[in-house]
Scaffold this active site. Structure first.
Site, PDB file in Angstrom:
ATOM      1  N   ARG A 138      95.302  82.642  74.936  1.00 13.29           N
ATOM      2  CA  ARG A 138      95.244  84.070  74.588  1.00 13.29           C
ATOM      3  C   ARG A 138      94.920  84.907  75.816  1.00 13.29           C
ATOM      4  O   ARG A 138      95.453  85.999  76.011  1.00 13.29           O
ATOM      5  CB  ARG A 138      94.218  84.302  73.465  1.00 13.29           C
ATOM      6  CG  ARG A 138      94.657  83.733  72.130  1.00 13.29           C
ATOM      7  CD  ARG A 138      93.575  83.813  71.090  1.00 13.29           C
ATOM      8  NE  ARG A 138      93.156  85.176  70.808  1.00 13.29           N
ATOM      9  CZ  ARG A 138      92.107  85.489  70.055  1.00 13.29           C
ATOM     10  NH1 ARG A 138      91.365  84.520  69.521  1.00 13.29           N
ATOM     11  NH2 ARG A 138      91.774  86.745  69.820  1.00 13.29           N
ATOM     12  N   HIS A 142      83.710  93.224  68.595  1.00 12.62           N
ATOM     13  CA  HIS A 142      83.844  91.765  68.511  1.00 12.62           C
ATOM     14  C   HIS A 142      83.832  91.083  69.865  1.00 12.62           C
ATOM     15  O   HIS A 142      84.378  90.000  70.029  1.00 12.62           O
ATOM     16  CB  HIS A 142      85.128  91.407  67.730  1.00 12.62           C
ATOM     17  CG  HIS A 142      85.067  91.864  66.297  1.00 12.62           C
ATOM     18  ND1 HIS A 142      86.190  92.139  65.555  1.00 12.62           N
ATOM     19  CD2 HIS A 142      84.015  92.130  65.498  1.00 12.62           C
ATOM     20  CE1 HIS A 142      85.821  92.527  64.341  1.00 12.62           C
ATOM     21  NE2 HIS A 142      84.514  92.539  64.283  1.00 12.62           N
ATOM     22  N   CYS A 201      70.242  78.924  77.717  1.00  8.15           N
ATOM     23  CA  CYS A 201      70.140  78.223  79.018  1.00  8.15           C
ATOM     24  C   CYS A 201      68.720  77.669  79.167  1.00  8.15           C
ATOM     25  O   CYS A 201      67.733  78.379  78.976  1.00  8.15           O
ATOM     26  CB  CYS A 201      70.447  79.202  80.143  1.00  8.15           C
ATOM     27  SG  CYS A 201      70.083  78.510  81.771  1.00  8.15           S
TER      28      CYS A 201
HETATM   29  C1  BV8 Z   1      79.178  88.963  60.253  1.00  2.83           C
HETATM   30  C2  BV8 Z   1      86.833  87.953  67.633  1.00  2.83           C
HETATM   31  C3  BV8 Z   1      77.028  88.399  59.442  1.00  2.83           C
HETATM   32  C4  BV8 Z   1      87.210  86.494  67.683  1.00  2.83           C
HETATM   33  C5  BV8 Z   1      86.970  88.496  65.261  1.00  2.83           C
HETATM   34  C6  BV8 Z   1      80.870  91.528  54.368  1.00  2.83           C
HETATM   35  C7  BV8 Z   1      79.921  91.970  55.276  1.00  2.83           C
HETATM   36  C8  BV8 Z   1      79.678  91.249  56.448  1.00  2.83           C
HETATM   37  C9  BV8 Z   1      80.399  90.062  56.710  1.00  2.83           C
HETATM   38  C10 BV8 Z   1      81.319  89.639  55.803  1.00  2.83           C
HETATM   39  C11 BV8 Z   1      81.555  90.341  54.632  1.00  2.83           C
HETATM   40  N1  BV8 Z   1      82.515  89.680  53.945  1.00  2.83           N
HETATM   41  C12 BV8 Z   1      82.902  88.585  54.648  1.00  2.83           C
HETATM   42  C13 BV8 Z   1      82.182  88.523  55.765  1.00  2.83           C
HETATM   43  C14 BV8 Z   1      82.306  87.460  56.751  1.00  2.83           C
HETATM   44  C15 BV8 Z   1      83.330  87.795  57.825  1.00  2.83           C
HETATM   45  C16 BV8 Z   1      84.585  88.415  57.276  1.00  2.83           C
HETATM   46  O1  BV8 Z   1      84.744  89.626  57.296  1.00  2.83           O
HETATM   47  N2  BV8 Z   1      85.485  87.552  56.810  1.00  2.83           N
HETATM   48  C17 BV8 Z   1      86.768  88.013  56.323  1.00  2.83           C
HETATM   49  C18 BV8 Z   1      87.861  87.018  56.758  1.00  2.83           C
HETATM   50  C19 BV8 Z   1      86.674  88.112  54.822  1.00  2.83           C
HETATM   51  N3  BV8 Z   1      82.736  88.645  58.826  1.00  2.83           N
HETATM   52  C20 BV8 Z   1      82.080  88.049  59.836  1.00  2.83           C
HETATM   53  O2  BV8 Z   1      81.916  86.837  59.921  1.00  2.83           O
HETATM   54  C21 BV8 Z   1      81.492  88.947  60.908  1.00  2.83           C
HETATM   55  N4  BV8 Z   1      80.136  88.562  61.094  1.00  2.83           N
HETATM   56  O3  BV8 Z   1      79.299  89.850  59.475  1.00  2.83           O
HETATM   57  O4  BV8 Z   1      78.062  88.198  60.405  1.00  2.83           O
HETATM   58  C22 BV8 Z   1      75.789  88.011  60.114  1.00  2.83           C
HETATM   59  C23 BV8 Z   1      74.754  88.932  60.174  1.00  2.83           C
HETATM   60  C24 BV8 Z   1      73.580  88.547  60.771  1.00  2.83           C
HETATM   61  C25 BV8 Z   1      73.438  87.258  61.332  1.00  2.83           C
HETATM   62  C26 BV8 Z   1      74.502  86.367  61.292  1.00  2.83           C
HETATM   63  C27 BV8 Z   1      75.686  86.741  60.669  1.00  2.83           C
HETATM   64  C28 BV8 Z   1      82.185  88.724  62.238  1.00  2.83           C
HETATM   65  C29 BV8 Z   1      83.611  89.145  62.170  1.00  2.83           C
HETATM   66  C30 BV8 Z   1      84.218  89.123  63.581  1.00  2.83           C
HETATM   67  C31 BV8 Z   1      85.122  87.919  63.733  1.00  2.83           C
HETATM   68  N5  BV8 Z   1      85.791  87.974  65.046  1.00  2.83           N
HETATM   69  N6  BV8 Z   1      87.497  88.594  66.494  1.00  2.83           N
HETATM   70  C32 BV8 Z   1      88.646  86.302  68.127  1.00  2.83           C
HETATM   71  O5  BV8 Z   1      89.366  87.300  68.362  1.00  2.83           O
HETATM   72  O6  BV8 Z   1      89.049  85.121  68.251  1.00  2.83           O
HETATM   73  S1  BV8 Z   1      87.813  89.115  63.952  1.00  2.83           S
HETATM   74  C33 BV8 Z   1      89.455  89.264  64.387  1.00  2.83           C
HETATM   75  O7  BV8 Z   1      90.178  89.294  63.179  1.00  2.83           O
HETATM   76  C34 BV8 Z   1      89.797  90.567  65.052  1.00  2.83           C
HETATM   77  O8  BV8 Z   1      88.831  90.971  65.972  1.00  2.83           O
HETATM   78  C35 BV8 Z   1      89.963  91.524  63.923  1.00  2.83           C
HETATM   79  O9  BV8 Z   1      88.742  92.099  63.567  1.00  2.83           O
HETATM   80  C36 BV8 Z   1      90.398  90.615  62.803  1.00  2.83           C
HETATM   81  C37 BV8 Z   1      91.884  90.755  62.564  1.00  2.83           C
HETATM   82  O10 BV8 Z   1      92.015  91.931  61.833  1.00  2.83           O
HETATM   83  P1  BV8 Z   1      93.018  93.078  62.291  1.00  2.83           P
HETATM   84  O11 BV8 Z   1      92.586  93.667  63.570  1.00  2.83           O
HETATM   85  O12 BV8 Z   1      93.150  93.959  61.136  1.00  2.83           O
HETATM   86  O13 BV8 Z   1      94.364  92.327  62.601  1.00  2.83           O
HETATM   87  P2  BV8 Z   1      95.374  91.691  61.566  1.00  2.83           P
HETATM   88  O14 BV8 Z   1      96.293  90.799  62.329  1.00  2.83           O
HETATM   89  O15 BV8 Z   1      94.610  91.144  60.410  1.00  2.83           O
HETATM   90  O16 BV8 Z   1      96.218  92.947  61.054  1.00  2.83           O
HETATM   91  C38 BV8 Z   1      97.039  93.634  61.981  1.00  2.83           C
HETATM   92  C39 BV8 Z   1      97.379  94.944  61.341  1.00  2.83           C
HETATM   93  O17 BV8 Z   1      98.152  95.691  62.272  1.00  2.83           O
HETATM   94  C40 BV8 Z   1      98.224  94.808  60.085  1.00  2.83           C
HETATM   95  O18 BV8 Z   1      97.780  95.702  59.101  1.00  2.83           O
HETATM   96  C41 BV8 Z   1      99.629  95.208  60.569  1.00  2.83           C
HETATM   97  O19 BV8 Z   1     100.393  95.829  59.546  1.00  2.83           O
HETATM   98  C42 BV8 Z   1      99.325  96.186  61.645  1.00  2.83           C
HETATM   99  N7  BV8 Z   1     100.332  96.317  62.695  1.00  2.83           N
HETATM  100  C43 BV8 Z   1     101.217  95.377  63.119  1.00  2.83           C
HETATM  101  N8  BV8 Z   1     101.962  95.892  64.120  1.00  2.83           N
HETATM  102  C44 BV8 Z   1     101.515  97.167  64.343  1.00  2.83           C
HETATM  103  C45 BV8 Z   1     100.478  97.429  63.433  1.00  2.83           C
HETATM  104  N9  BV8 Z   1      99.834  98.605  63.397  1.00  2.83           N
HETATM  105  C46 BV8 Z   1     100.218  99.548  64.277  1.00  2.83           C
HETATM  106  N10 BV8 Z   1     101.194  99.370  65.189  1.00  2.83           N
HETATM  107  C47 BV8 Z   1     101.860  98.198  65.247  1.00  2.83           C
HETATM  108  N11 BV8 Z   1     102.852  98.017  66.148  1.00  2.83           N
END
Ligand code: BV8
Length: 248
Positions: A70, A120, A132
């Site tokens: 990536r 993120h 560390c």
């Molecule tokens: C946390 C870095 C708690 C890594 C990423 C409720 C509250 C809190 C947490 C949760 C909750 N419910 C569930 C959770 C857990 C989880 C979560 O949300 N799970 C989901 C799957 C249900 N959340 C977490 O784990 C978060 N942590 O809350 O911890 C905590 C608190 C205290 C102590 C300990 C723990 C952490 C979440 C962060 C994860 N890391 N990224 C890496 O990159 O490898 S997330 C990663 O996926 C991205 O950063 C991004 O956020 C996400 C992808 O989403 P999108 O950006 O929307 O991308 P996607 O491909 O899905 O969609 C693309 C869109 O673009 C589409 O709509 C498409 O139509 C559109 N598009 C396409 N082409 C275009 C376009 N738009 C415009 N122009 C174009 N040309």
């Protein structure tokens, strides 16, 4: 008046603009989004397996190599017209824009955007997977950049592994970044939500926070998303098409 003109009018009247971007923001730069069926990262790998601490610990080389590929892809990519439009608008309207991104690429920054709130983390940053040992003893921490080369690199002194400086699923977001993003969402008069499916929390909760605080919320996305329902206006189009039309 069509939706684009309506939103342009709202933009002129908004002292504070907050923009939340997701992977779609970088799609036209050739960086795969997470959910695009053909090229999406999730189509080939399961992020719940790879973008997690447990996934890294169970197969450090697989996860390190995934991030390595990536990093190579993003390094080859260029900011697109959407990134550039945001950077130009920020330069022309100092203090009015807060840019919040879920993305870990550096394309907003390379386009010239400043003070980007990175919820993120950052793809090109390295961290230790464990505290560390020197730091635990109160001494200066070892520098991950000086780790022994490897896939992943490891500390020559204690074997600590280097991991990418991104926020994995199940990990807390950086407190200051999340607080700044929540403040910007609560204080703005207009929020543009660009290129996100709205499936990952707590980032996906920001548009609702803005709306509850009285802001107008506009979604920019070529496809339907989970955030459409909570938007005042949905602009069906891509980031590189719509942002120059809106901000230019
Ligand atoms: C946390 C870095 C708690 C890594 C990423 C409720 C509250 C809190 C947490 C949760 C909750 N419910 C569930 C959770 C857990 C989880 C979560 O949300 N799970 C989901 C799957 C249900 N959340 C977490 O784990 C978060 N942590 O809350 O911890 C905590 C608190 C205290 C102590 C300990 C723990 C952490 C979440 C962060 C994860 N890391 N990224 C890496 O990159 O490898 S997330 C990663 O996926 C991205 O950063 C991004 O956020 C996400 C992808 O989403 P999108 O950006 O929307 O991308 P996607 O491909 O899905 O969609 C693309 C869109 O673009 C589409 O709509 C498409 O139509 C559109 N598009 C396409 N082409 C275009 C376009 N738009 C415009 N122009 C174009 N040309």
């Amino acid at each position: 008046m069509d939706d684009l003109q309506t939103v342009r009018g709202w933009l002129e009247q908004a002292p504070r603009l907050c923009v939340l971007t997701g992977a779609g923001m970088s799609a036209e730069s050739g960086v795969p989004t997470f959910r695009d069926a053909l090229t999406g990262l999730w189509a080939r790998h399961d992020p719940q397996q790879l973008a997690t601490e447990a996934g890294f610990r169970s197969d450090p080389q697989l996860v390190w190599d995934w991030y390595g590929s990536r990093r190579e892809g993003v390094a080859r990519a260029e900011p697109n017209a959407g990134h550039r439009a945001l950077a130009a608008w920020q330069a022309a309207h100092p203090e009015r824009l807060t840019l919040v991104t879920q993305n870990v690429d550096d394309l907003h920054q390379r386009a010239g955007s400043t003070d980007v709130i990175c919820l993120h983390g950052a793809l090109f940053e390295d961290r230790w997977i464990d505290p560390c040992a020197r730091e635990v003893r109160g001494e200066p921490a070892c520098d991950p950049a000086r780790a022994e080369p490897g896939r992943p690199p490891r500390c020559g002194e204690c074997g600590n592994l280097v991991r990418p400086g991104v926020v994995w699923f199940g990990e807390a977001l950086p407190g200051r970044a999340l607080q700044a993003a929540e403040d910007a969402a609560s204080d703005c008069e207009l929020m543009l939500v660009v290129g996100t499916a709205g499936a990952v929390y707590p980032a996906a909760g920001l548009p609702a926070l803005a709306r509850q605080a009285g802001a107008r919320v506009v979604v920019l996305n070529p496809q339907p998303s989970e955030l459409d329902r909570g938007a005042h206006v949905v602009l069906r189009g891509t980031a590189a098409q719509l942002l120059p039309q809106l901000l230019g």
